[in-house]
Design a protein around this motif. Sequence first.
Motif, short mmCIF file in Angstrom:
data_model
loop_
_atom_site.label_atom_id
_atom_site.label_comp_id
_atom_site.label_asym_id
_atom_site.label_seq_id
_atom_site.Cartn_x
_atom_site.Cartn_y
_atom_site.Cartn_z
N SER A 41 0.85 -1.19 0.00
CA SER A 41 0.00 0.00 0.00
C SER A 41 0.89 1.23 0.00
O SER A 41 2.06 1.19 0.40
N ASP A 85 -7.44 -1.17 3.62
CA ASP A 85 -6.42 -0.92 2.61
C ASP A 85 -5.00 -1.06 3.16
O ASP A 85 -4.03 -1.02 2.39
N ASP A 153 -3.68 3.78 0.04
CA ASP A 153 -4.24 3.13 -1.15
C ASP A 153 -3.50 1.82 -1.40
O ASP A 153 -2.26 1.79 -1.43
#
Length: 284
Positions: A41, A85, A153
């Motif tokens: 991530s 995430d 993300d």
Amino acid sequence: MKHIAPQVIKQASLQQTHSYFWTARMIPDGETYLFGDNKISLATPTRGKSRHTFGGKDRFRGSSRADCDGILVHLLHCFDLTDNDLPFDLPGMRWLPLYYCFDFRVNTIGYRFRDDESLEFFFDRDDPHTSEKEEWPDDNYPLEFPEVAIQVDALTYDPTNFDDVKVWTGVFGIGKLSPQDQERLRDDTLQWFEICNAPEPESEEELWDGAHMPFMQGRPGSQCMNPVCEYSQQERQGQLRTIAITGNTPVDGVHVFGPHGDGIMFIFQACEKCQTIRVENQCS
């Protein structure tokens, strides 16, 4: 899973990261990457609301200068582990704070979670590459960094894809690459020895030790900093797992290692036995 076009931002594309690391600049001065089990991530500043932060007031007990025997530690990031995430979790924990000590008296630190609100810190006092007196990367070094909201993300990572694995060999290894791609990576690693004017490796083990991107000075140490953990008494590959890396400018306008600190990478590892976090730095 977030897919970001290569032309949008340099940080978010593994293919661009590939060229970024594999050429002259190999340390992400402005990126924070998080790692799990074949998962990656990216943590970046956001103007929106977020459960994750960079800097700000430290709310964890045990992290004050008094608690740390006169050593000041700085909070870099704090991640809310309920976010799907994030590529990892710590069983029983809600928050993951990432700390480092920028006082040159210490290079490598560790900290363990007493509970969800308090920590215990450990410092490598035997490192010869440290100063005897308190010293900082810059004059008027801040006691804390400004608070900035951070978004996380998830990025795509394929452990069977040659280009992905080549970038992150030092984090994930090569175990899921095909024999043909492992041979390609072996050839690339030999070429890298030549580019760096390094002596030709004398064994296969030494050769594969050279396949350690994104770590410019080799894979980080693998000894737990918690003195009561059995992994602190030995050093073997795999007992610590890399969970995050960041660089000198995790957010715009903040140079955590000073204005001349570009090229520094901070590496965060978690002990598989006791979950103690070990932090060290490398430079290009």
